[in-house]
Design an enzyme around this catalytic site. Structure first.
Site, PDB file in Angstrom:
ATOM      1  N   HIS A  98       0.858  -1.190   0.000  1.00  0.00           N
ATOM      2  CA  HIS A  98       0.000   0.000   0.000  1.00  0.00           C
ATOM      3  C   HIS A  98       0.893   1.238   0.000  1.00  0.00           C
ATOM      4  O   HIS A  98       1.950   1.263   0.620  1.00  0.00           O
ATOM      5  CB  HIS A  98      -0.894   0.018   1.259  1.00  0.00           C
ATOM      6  CG  HIS A  98      -2.066   0.913   1.122  1.00  0.00           C
ATOM      7  ND1 HIS A  98      -1.992   2.269   1.352  1.00  0.00           N
ATOM      8  CD2 HIS A  98      -3.334   0.655   0.745  1.00  0.00           C
ATOM      9  CE1 HIS A  98      -3.181   2.808   1.146  1.00  0.00           C
ATOM     10  NE2 HIS A  98      -4.008   1.862   0.773  1.00  0.00           N
TER      11      HIS A  98
ATOM     12  N   ASP B 221      -7.915  -5.270  -0.194  1.00  0.00           N
ATOM     13  CA  ASP B 221      -8.383  -6.151  -1.272  1.00  0.00           C
ATOM     14  C   ASP B 221      -8.007  -7.606  -1.077  1.00  0.00           C
ATOM     15  O   ASP B 221      -8.430  -8.458  -1.862  1.00  0.00           O
ATOM     16  CB  ASP B 221      -7.815  -5.653  -2.607  1.00  0.00           C
ATOM     17  CG  ASP B 221      -8.383  -4.295  -2.980  1.00  0.00           C
ATOM     18  OD1 ASP B 221      -7.608  -3.377  -3.285  1.00  0.00           O
ATOM     19  OD2 ASP B 221      -9.620  -4.153  -2.922  1.00  0.00           O
TER      20      ASP B 221
HETATM   21  C1  SDX Z   1      -6.144   0.076  -2.979  1.00  0.00           C
HETATM   22  O1  SDX Z   1      -4.301   4.539  -1.974  1.00  0.00           O
HETATM   23  C2  SDX Z   1      -5.308   3.961  -1.372  1.00  0.00           C
HETATM   24  O2  SDX Z   1      -5.757   4.347  -0.316  1.00  0.00           O
HETATM   25  C3  SDX Z   1      -5.914   2.769  -2.149  1.00  0.00           C
HETATM   26  C4  SDX Z   1      -6.933   1.915  -1.418  1.00  0.00           C
HETATM   27  C5  SDX Z   1      -8.232   2.669  -1.156  1.00  0.00           C
HETATM   28  O3  SDX Z   1      -8.937   2.304  -0.209  1.00  0.00           O
HETATM   29  O4  SDX Z   1      -8.570   3.552  -1.998  1.00  0.00           O
HETATM   30  O5  SDX Z   1      -6.372   1.479  -0.182  1.00  0.00           O
HETATM   31  C6  SDX Z   1      -7.313   0.689  -2.258  1.00  0.00           C
HETATM   32  O6  SDX Z   1      -5.906   0.438  -4.109  1.00  0.00           O
HETATM   33  C7  SDX Z   1      -5.284  -0.918  -2.262  1.00  0.00           C
HETATM   34  C8  SDX Z   1      -4.076  -1.416  -3.112  1.00  0.00           C
HETATM   35  C9  SDX Z   1      -4.540  -2.510  -4.067  1.00  0.00           C
HETATM   36  N1  SDX Z   1      -3.479  -2.869  -5.002  1.00  0.00           N
HETATM   37  C10 SDX Z   1      -2.828  -4.066  -4.916  1.00  0.00           C
HETATM   38  O7  SDX Z   1      -3.017  -4.884  -4.031  1.00  0.00           O
HETATM   39  C11 SDX Z   1      -1.853  -4.323  -6.058  1.00  0.00           C
HETATM   40  C12 SDX Z   1      -0.546  -4.917  -5.502  1.00  0.00           C
HETATM   41  N2  SDX Z   1       0.127  -3.854  -4.761  1.00  0.00           N
HETATM   42  C13 SDX Z   1       1.096  -3.073  -5.459  1.00  0.00           C
HETATM   43  O8  SDX Z   1       1.063  -3.001  -6.818  1.00  0.00           O
HETATM   44  C14 SDX Z   1       1.607  -1.868  -4.693  1.00  0.00           C
HETATM   45  O9  SDX Z   1       1.895  -2.298  -3.422  1.00  0.00           O
HETATM   46  C15 SDX Z   1       0.728  -0.635  -4.640  1.00  0.00           C
HETATM   47  C16 SDX Z   1       0.340  -0.190  -6.001  1.00  0.00           C
HETATM   48  C17 SDX Z   1      -0.482  -0.868  -3.815  1.00  0.00           C
HETATM   49  C18 SDX Z   1       1.564   0.475  -3.978  1.00  0.00           C
HETATM   50  O10 SDX Z   1       2.629   0.718  -4.817  1.00  0.00           O
HETATM   51  P1  SDX Z   1       3.754   1.824  -4.472  1.00  0.00           P
HETATM   52  O11 SDX Z   1       3.487   2.489  -3.188  1.00  0.00           O
HETATM   53  O12 SDX Z   1       3.921   2.666  -5.692  1.00  0.00           O
HETATM   54  O13 SDX Z   1       5.012   0.928  -4.245  1.00  0.00           O
HETATM   55  P2  SDX Z   1       6.001   0.446  -5.396  1.00  0.00           P
HETATM   56  O14 SDX Z   1       5.214  -0.091  -6.550  1.00  0.00           O
HETATM   57  O15 SDX Z   1       6.964   1.552  -5.653  1.00  0.00           O
HETATM   58  O16 SDX Z   1       6.737  -0.794  -4.695  1.00  0.00           O
HETATM   59  C19 SDX Z   1       7.831  -0.574  -3.779  1.00  0.00           C
HETATM   60  C20 SDX Z   1       8.600  -1.889  -3.794  1.00  0.00           C
HETATM   61  C21 SDX Z   1       9.005  -2.330  -5.207  1.00  0.00           C
HETATM   62  O17 SDX Z   1      10.144  -3.155  -5.083  1.00  0.00           O
HETATM   63  P3  SDX Z   1      11.632  -2.474  -5.304  1.00  0.00           P
HETATM   64  O18 SDX Z   1      11.615  -1.766  -6.623  1.00  0.00           O
HETATM   65  O19 SDX Z   1      11.839  -1.545  -4.117  1.00  0.00           O
HETATM   66  O20 SDX Z   1      12.570  -3.675  -5.279  1.00  0.00           O
HETATM   67  O21 SDX Z   1       7.762  -2.951  -3.298  1.00  0.00           O
HETATM   68  C22 SDX Z   1       7.539  -3.898  -4.342  1.00  0.00           C
HETATM   69  C23 SDX Z   1       7.880  -3.218  -5.642  1.00  0.00           C
HETATM   70  O22 SDX Z   1       8.259  -4.168  -6.623  1.00  0.00           O
HETATM   71  N3  SDX Z   1       6.123  -4.259  -4.266  1.00  0.00           N
HETATM   72  C24 SDX Z   1       5.651  -5.498  -4.448  1.00  0.00           C
HETATM   73  C25 SDX Z   1       4.265  -5.398  -4.231  1.00  0.00           C
HETATM   74  N4  SDX Z   1       3.938  -4.120  -3.941  1.00  0.00           N
HETATM   75  C26 SDX Z   1       5.095  -3.424  -3.966  1.00  0.00           C
HETATM   76  N5  SDX Z   1       6.271  -6.654  -4.767  1.00  0.00           N
HETATM   77  C27 SDX Z   1       5.472  -7.754  -4.875  1.00  0.00           C
HETATM   78  N6  SDX Z   1       4.130  -7.746  -4.675  1.00  0.00           N
HETATM   79  C28 SDX Z   1       3.502  -6.584  -4.365  1.00  0.00           C
HETATM   80  N7  SDX Z   1       2.174  -6.556  -4.178  1.00  0.00           N
END
Ligand code: SDX
Length: 425
Positions: free
Chosen positions: A304, A361
């Site tokens: 998140h 989710d």
């Molecule tokens: C919602 O914003 C809100 O409030 C949203 C929400 C709401 O109520 O409105 O809470 C609802 O959208 C919840 C989130 C649902 N999405 C997912 O579950 C999709 C999977 N999660 C990710 O794609 C990610 O965690 C996000 C999109 C939720 C957040 O992404 P960020 O903050 O931009 O973080 P990032 O993509 O820059 O990741 C940071 C690191 C990366 O690794 P490095 O480059 O540092 O090596 O963490 C890793 C990412 O690869 N990473 C994950 C991961 N999420 C982040 N690796 C594997 N699996 C994951 N789910």
């Protein structure tokens, strides 16, 4: 202690005003930055940028706190109704008995759809994704009600009331059209969530959900009702800042929510769990895939932008999953896999180092599937819950007569050059 800020850009030093919110959050006000220094800030994804002041929802990602208008969600979920929370978000206070009675009666009286909305839903192919149809149907409402924008009804703006009353009818009609089933008319004898379940499943093998199930879904809608400046809410505020009408702004929010990185994740989680089942329930395979930078696989439902500790909603939904599946007498192998995945990930340095925890989710789709909702409807359910939050933020942005949202950029393209005529290119 008064907090001050200043920024030095080249040979210029600019003292910057500071605003402090009611929860002591500190915002450095950079509104004069470009005029005084020629520089802009650079913050892709806006992780460090406050776009507005807001009094709707407060969340603390480090402490796992989420409050709607000051009330912790733990005191709202399962203790008041979704309509009471909708009123709270829209009006700033929980309704008293008279206000709730009037709102409830008006919601029941306005559930029917204009003929053109039903026609638009039925014009879509049966295999259209429900979120595409939902956005189009909501946008089409602007052709009917915009003239009544100022009218108030049962204490709410007429358009807000209509959207609260009609979105469940639209959602159920979308499902029935896709399933090749005749639509079921709204029933004013049923409360909000029971009516929605009836419009969805009446006459099918999935009908007959009782009050406990309706209450569990009501609780889930409450947990999805708002979440400050998330992607879809920021979209609603940005579109509203151009003075587009409420329906156009909500339709835009629906399309933003559809993305699998946002609300669409609840569908992606179940599809991911299906994949793990196909791999013999091997959660180690999924964890390894999620860590593999060469793999596009992500642990959907994990991570998140704001919560860097547990998501309080995920904690409550995980409990509901056990309650609902127990009530339905269902033993869903995906729930055991999800719990195993959470346990494996929370012990794994990759996830711990990146502060990746289950989000809202991760468990919700397991409940929706147990209730009989097809995967494509999961994010529609998220939109049903989020509607009052979107509208509260739309009102807050427009009531303040906000400036139109227009971020800056840092250009990295070609410098000025002359066009060469075709024969010489
Ligand atoms: C919602 O914003 C809100 O409030 C949203 C929400 C709401 O109520 O409105 O809470 C609802 O959208 C919840 C989130 C649902 N999405 C997912 O579950 C999709 C999977 N999660 C990710 O794609 C990610 O965690 C996000 C999109 C939720 C957040 O992404 P960020 O903050 O931009 O973080 P990032 O993509 O820059 O990741 C940071 C690191 C990366 O690794 P490095 O480059 O540092 O090596 O963490 C890793 C990412 O690869 N990473 C994950 C991961 N999420 C982040 N690796 C594997 N699996 C994951 N789910």
């Amino acid at each position: 202690m008064s907090i001050t800020a200043e920024i030095r850009v080249g040979d210029k030093t600019l003292p910057l005003p500071v605003i402090v919110g009611s929860e002591q959050e500190v915002g450095v006000d950079i509104q004069a930055l470009r005029d005084k220094t020629g520089a802009v800030t650079f913050d892709p994804g806006y992780g460090n940028t406050g776009a507005c002041e807001s009094a709707v929802t407060f969340l603390d990602g480090e402490l796992g706190i989420l409050r709607y208008r000051g009330y912790p969600i733990e005191q709202l979920a399962g203790k008041v109704s979704f309509l009471e929370v909708a009123w709270l978000l829209l009006k700033g206070e929980l309704p008293n008995a008279a206000e709730l009675a009037t709102f409830t009666a008006a919601e029941k009286a306005n559930r029917g759809l204009p003929a053109h909305v039903t026609a638009i839903i039925n014009a879509f192919p049966k295999d259209a994704h429900p979120m595409a149809v939902l956005s189009a149907a909501v946008l089409s409402l602007s052709s009917t009600y915009h003239a009544e924008t100022a009218a108030t009804h049962a204490g709410l703006n007429f358009n807000e009331l209509r959207l609260m009353a009609q979105l469940p009818t639209i959602a159920a009609a979308i499902y029935r059209h896709g399933a090749g089933l005749a639509p079921v008319a709204p029933d004013a004898k049923l409360d909000y969530t029971a009516n929605f379940l009836n419009m969805m499943f009446a006459g099918t093998a999935r009908s007959g959900h009782d009050a406990d199930i309706a209450n569990a879904l009501d609780l889930l809608l409450i947990l999805h009702a708002d979440h400050e400046q998330n992607c879809s809410t920021s979209t609603v505020r940005l579109v509203g800042s151009a003075q587009a009408d409420l329906y156009a702004s909500i339709a835009a929010g629906i399309t933003a929510l559809w993305g699998p990185l946002h609300g669409g994740a609840n569908q992606a989680v179940i599809e991911m769990l299906d994949g793990i089942v196909a791999h013999g329930g091997d959660v180690g395979w999924a964890v390894a895939q999620a860590k593999d930078k060469d793999s596009s696989f992500r642990l959907m439902g994990f991570g998140h932008r704001v919560y860097k500790n547990f998501d309080p909603r995920a904690t409550l939904i995980k409990v509901q999953a056990d309650v609902v599946l127990g009530k339905l007498g269902k033993n869903d192998p995906q729930l055991a896999i999800a719990k195993g995945l959470e346990e494996a990930a929370l012990k794994d340095e990759y996830f711990v180092a990146r502060k990746l925890y289950p989000n809202v989710d991760f468990y919700s789709g397991i409940i929706y599937r147990a209730l009989g909702f097809p995967y494509g409807m999961f994010t529609v359910l998220f939109a049903l819950g989020r509607l009052p939050g979107w509208m509260a933020h739309w009102n807050e942005h427009n009531a303040g007569k906000a400036k139109i949202g227009r971020p800056r950029q840092i250009y990295t393209g070609k410098n000025a050059r002359d066009v060469v005529e075709l024969s010489k290119r």
